[in-house]
Design an enzyme around this catalytic site. Structure first.
Site, PDB file in Angstrom:
ATOM      1  N   ASP A  65      28.778  -8.244  37.260  1.00 41.13           N
ATOM      2  CA  ASP A  65      28.461  -6.801  37.975  1.00 41.13           C
ATOM      3  C   ASP A  65      27.095  -6.309  37.501  1.00 41.13           C
ATOM      4  O   ASP A  65      26.881  -5.393  38.326  1.00 41.13           O
ATOM      5  CB  ASP A  65      29.543  -6.021  37.436  1.00 41.13           C
ATOM      6  CG  ASP A  65      31.010  -6.576  38.222  1.00 41.13           C
ATOM      7  OD1 ASP A  65      31.941  -6.442  37.390  1.00 41.13           O
ATOM      8  OD2 ASP A  65      31.086  -6.698  39.209  1.00 41.13           O
TER       9      ASP A  65
ATOM     10  N   HIS B 269      32.646  -7.971  28.293  1.00 44.92           N
ATOM     11  CA  HIS B 269      33.471  -8.935  28.925  1.00 44.92           C
ATOM     12  C   HIS B 269      34.822  -9.125  27.906  1.00 44.92           C
ATOM     13  O   HIS B 269      34.492  -9.548  26.682  1.00 44.92           O
ATOM     14  CB  HIS B 269      32.878 -10.048  29.411  1.00 44.92           C
ATOM     15  CG  HIS B 269      33.800 -10.716  30.382  1.00 44.92           C
ATOM     16  ND1 HIS B 269      34.653 -11.638  30.269  1.00 44.92           N
ATOM     17  CD2 HIS B 269      33.696 -10.502  31.914  1.00 44.92           C
ATOM     18  CE1 HIS B 269      35.434 -12.137  31.519  1.00 44.92           C
ATOM     19  NE2 HIS B 269      34.539 -11.320  32.574  1.00 44.92           N
TER      20      HIS B 269
END
Ligand code: SDX
Length: 430
Positions: free
Chosen positions: A365, A307
């Site tokens: 996700d 991320h």
């Protein structure tokens, strides 16, 4: 905001005093807008990893501590105690609603869920196997051809009507896309159902028989929408702000955000995770794929890992992983090979020096698709579900941007590395 200054001395010895601005919490920012005027240089930050694009009151993220707050409320508390419709009110209005405010907002959203009947004709034109994200971005963009009577961004009433319409109609459009993909008739929304229940019935009910909504499924969907609702200046939200900053109508700005979200580096990752887990297939193949992800010459990445902001656990991934255990058990899904594989993959990756050194943890996700799949939602619809949750965040940011008294069109500059000036050469001389 209290002001300090950064001093920056250019090559010619002139010094610029760049004001520092402090937010409520989080890093200060250095205002660099006068740098070009005083020093003749632009700043350079490809991907905007260290660049604040705006001032915002909506969402705060601390990537080191794994903190996510919507209007100051920790996402863990909202996940445990709130509902998606209440979180939507909070994101749009800045405060939690009173009981009567919530009831009115919920009722308004329920009464905007139907589409202009003409919009259904779009679905007759798409190929049966069109990707639902392609249909979602196309049909949302077309909303400006139906609801143009309330698109004046300077009109507070229009901003409110737009917000209600886009939030209420997105699930209906999403479900219509799914029904096209599976060759079933479109199912109209029902005002007697809440947001998540309505989506489930539009997705899975058929005219031929009654449909019973599973409360576990509705609750899981509602929680996933809360966790996906907003995330500061992520790629798709920044796209909505960028598109809206030119004065483009809000439906077009949201359609642009949907397109940005579709990318596998962003919201498209949830679909890519399930495809990756399917390709890995068995725990014995995990180390092969982890090695591929580490190989600089191999474009393969471990989808659902890493991320830009979180250099620790994504708090949403932690909550969703716990949800997987609970939802799969409640749905009576003993056969959970995909979830077991995901847990084993996470365990192997988080013990690997490459992932530890680069702070690559599971993101939102990585596990969400496990739950969508358990609810009977096909992989191709995973990013559509992300868009349904994130739409309220996009809308809140669009409203914040459009009402900013200092707002102006977004227009970054560049470092030019192309050819210097040169003269045209006639074709017979080339
Ligand atoms: C979302 O911004 C948001 O808030 C997004 C989001 C939201 O709610 O809106 O949180 C939603 O988009 C989550 C992210 C979903 N995407 C994926 O899961 C795709 C896989 N992850 C990556 O592609 C990547 O981690 C990103 C896109 C998420 C972040 O990319 P960055 O910040 O540009 O980091 P990078 O690509 O520069 O990676 C840093 C290093 C690189 O190695 P070096 O060049 O330093 O040697 O880490 C490596 C990368 O190669 N790396 C990975 C990796 N992610 C980063 N290596 C293997 N597998 C991965 N998944």
């Amino acid at each position: 905001m209290t002001k300090d200054v950064f001093q920056l001395t250019g090559p010619d010895g002139t010094t610029s005093e760049l004001p520092v601005r402090k937010g409520t919490i989080g890093p200060d920012v250095v205002e660099i807008s006068k740098l070009y005027r005083e020093q003749g240089v632009f700043t350079y930050d490809p991907g905007y990893g260290a660049t604040g694009s705006c001032e915002s009151d909506i969402t705060y993220i601390d990537g080191e501590k794994g903190i996510l707050m919507y209007r100051g409320y920790p996402v863990e508390q909202l996940a445990a105690k709130s509902s998606f419709i209440e979180v939507s009110y909070l994101l749009l209005n800045g405060e939690l609603p009173t009981a009567s405010e919530l009831e009115e907002f919920d009722s308004t959203i329920r009464r905007h869920t139907m589409l202009n009947e003409g919009m259904l004709n779009f679905f007759k034109g798409f190929r049966y196997d069109a990707h639902p994200m392609a249909m979602l971005s196309a049909v949302v963009g077309s909303m400006s051809a139906y609801y143009h009577n309330a698109m004046d961004a300077s009109n507070p009433e229009h901003r409110s009507i737009f917000s209600h319409r886009i939030l209420a109609k997105l699930p209906t459009i999403a479900a219509a896309a799914y029904k096209l993909n599976i060759g079933q008739p479109f199912m109209y929304p029902r005002n007697d159902l809440n947001y998540s229940e309505n989506l489930l019935q539009m997705l899975f009910s058929v005219p031929a028989e009654p449909y019973e909504i599973d409360p576990v499924a509705a609750e899981a969907l509602d929680l996933l929408f809360i966790l996906h609702a907003d995330h500061e200046q992520n790629c798709s939200t920044s796209t909505v702000r960028m598109a809206g900053s030119s004065g483009a109508n809000p439906y077009s700005a949201i359609a642009a955000g949907i397109s940005a979200l579709w990318g596998p580096a962003h919201g498209g990752a949830n679909e890519a995770v399930l495809n990756m887990l399917t390709e890995i297939g068995d725990a014995k193949n995990i180390s092969k794929y982890v090695d591929k992800a580490k190989d600089k010459n191999d474009p393969f990445r471990l989808m659902g890992f890493g991320h830009r902001v979180y250099k620790n656990f994504d708090p949403r991934a932690t909550i969703i992983r716990e949800m997987c255990h609970k939802v799969l058990a409640q749905l009576g899904r003993q056969d959970t090979p995909m979830f077991d594989l995901a847990l084993q993959l996470e365990e192997v990756a988080l013990k690997d020096e490459y992932f530890v050194e680069k702070n690559l943890y599971p993101n939102v996700d990585f596990y969400s698709g496990i739950i969508y799949r358990a609810l009977g939602i096909p992989t191709s619809m995973f990013t559509v579900m992300f868009a349904i949750g994130r739409c309220v965040g996009w809308t809140a940011h669009w409203r914040e941007m459009i009402t900013d008294p200092n707002g102006r069109i977004s227009r970054p500059r560049q470092l030019y590395t192309g050819p210097a000036a040169r003269d045209y050469v006639a074709i017979d001389k080339r």
